[in-house]
Design an enzyme around this catalytic site. Sequence first.
Site, short mmCIF file in Angstrom:
data_model
loop_
_atom_site.label_atom_id
_atom_site.label_comp_id
_atom_site.label_asym_id
_atom_site.label_seq_id
_atom_site.Cartn_x
_atom_site.Cartn_y
_atom_site.Cartn_z
N CYS A 128 31.11 37.81 -9.86
CA CYS A 128 30.62 38.88 -8.99
C CYS A 128 29.62 39.81 -9.67
O CYS A 128 28.60 40.19 -9.09
CB CYS A 128 31.80 39.68 -8.44
SG CYS A 128 33.07 40.06 -9.66
N HIS A 252 31.21 46.84 -6.97
CA HIS A 252 30.88 47.08 -8.38
C HIS A 252 29.57 47.84 -8.50
O HIS A 252 28.62 47.60 -7.75
CB HIS A 252 30.65 45.74 -9.11
CG HIS A 252 31.85 44.86 -9.22
ND1 HIS A 252 33.14 45.29 -9.02
CD2 HIS A 252 31.94 43.54 -9.55
CE1 HIS A 252 33.97 44.27 -9.21
NE2 HIS A 252 33.27 43.20 -9.52
#
Length: 358
Positions: A128, A252
């Site tokens: 990710c 994130h």
Amino acid sequence: KEYNVAILGATGAVGMRMIDQLANSTVPVKNIKLLASKRSAGKKMKFKGQEVTVEEATPESFDGVDLVLASAGGAASKKFLPEAVKRGAVCVDNTSAFRMDPEVPLVVPEVNVDQLKNHKGIIANPNCSTIQMVVALEPVFKKYGLKQIVVSTYQAASGAGQSALNEFYQQAQDYLDGKEMKSTILPTGSDKKHYPLAFNLLPQIDVFEDYGYTHEEWKMIHETKKIMLNDMDAKDIKVTATCVRVPVPISHGESVYFEVADKSATAEDIKAAIRDADGVTLQDDPDHQVYPQPLTAEGHRETFVGRIRPDLENEGAFHLWVVADNLLKGAAWNTVENAERLVEQDLVHVPEDHYEAK
Ligand code: A2P
């Protein structure tokens, strides 16, 4: 043409989102199979409003399946995907099991969609934190070249799975209730010691490996090179990373320092390149306090970039801040996006010299 699709790990944080992303994709689905561990067998879930019963994954589950989307952990992928390929299914794998295998394309459609045609039955989805960084930097790389990347990540709890996310919420609740916080998973279930994430920062994602770098940091280094240069050990772009888990549930953030080859590039040029790129939304207006944030990125497929500015000491060097939903662009959406491109390019076929378990 319609496809029989199986989702391996359908009950997980990413798997649940794969169901939703697939339902809202251009992939024509004839039949859907939802697979998980024995624990979830019999559980009812929904695909496009229809009830589907979760089945325990076995090698035979993949008989008659054309396309597999997998996010059930590396061990499950290693065990099941070669079995699925043998049975004629093309697999897009969200785990790290096959990412560094030279026979497996590692694909972020905005960056290297051309690699899909080389698949031998398995396509890997990158980590990710790597995905959102390469989506942001590819337009810069294409126009101005890249010499070096130094990234520090601010990674959400959900990146460690649904149970880690639940543990984090419980810690926050216990802290506010004046109780002791319990930790059994974070920073990582596969290491010996565990620490609370709530009201804290954990500079450890996955286990420690060579030179004091964590596995997550190595992933960012090797995967970035494999995606952007098609060579995990390439020296053309220097990459280094520090990965930190932060008390945020989803999305994130990353602070990225990068040096371009073409020293004539200005911050405005970098902004323009990123503004025009696929899959990216520029949120960069300091005068009006506009910049990407986890809370505003959550639930979106795009990668958000802001705070683009020149480094004032090094010529040709810049900084940016990039945020994306780690469960969508960082996982479920990138997987489904790869599936869409496979369908568009008529690549949902396993070649004769297909991937074999090593
Ligand atoms: P289950 O819910 O039955 O445990 P997360 O990343 O959120 O922890 O989710 C992991 C997903 O992978 C879940 O759907 C989980 O199913 C599934 N899973 C874990 N181990 C296996 C296995 N050995 N076989 C099949 N599915 C598995």
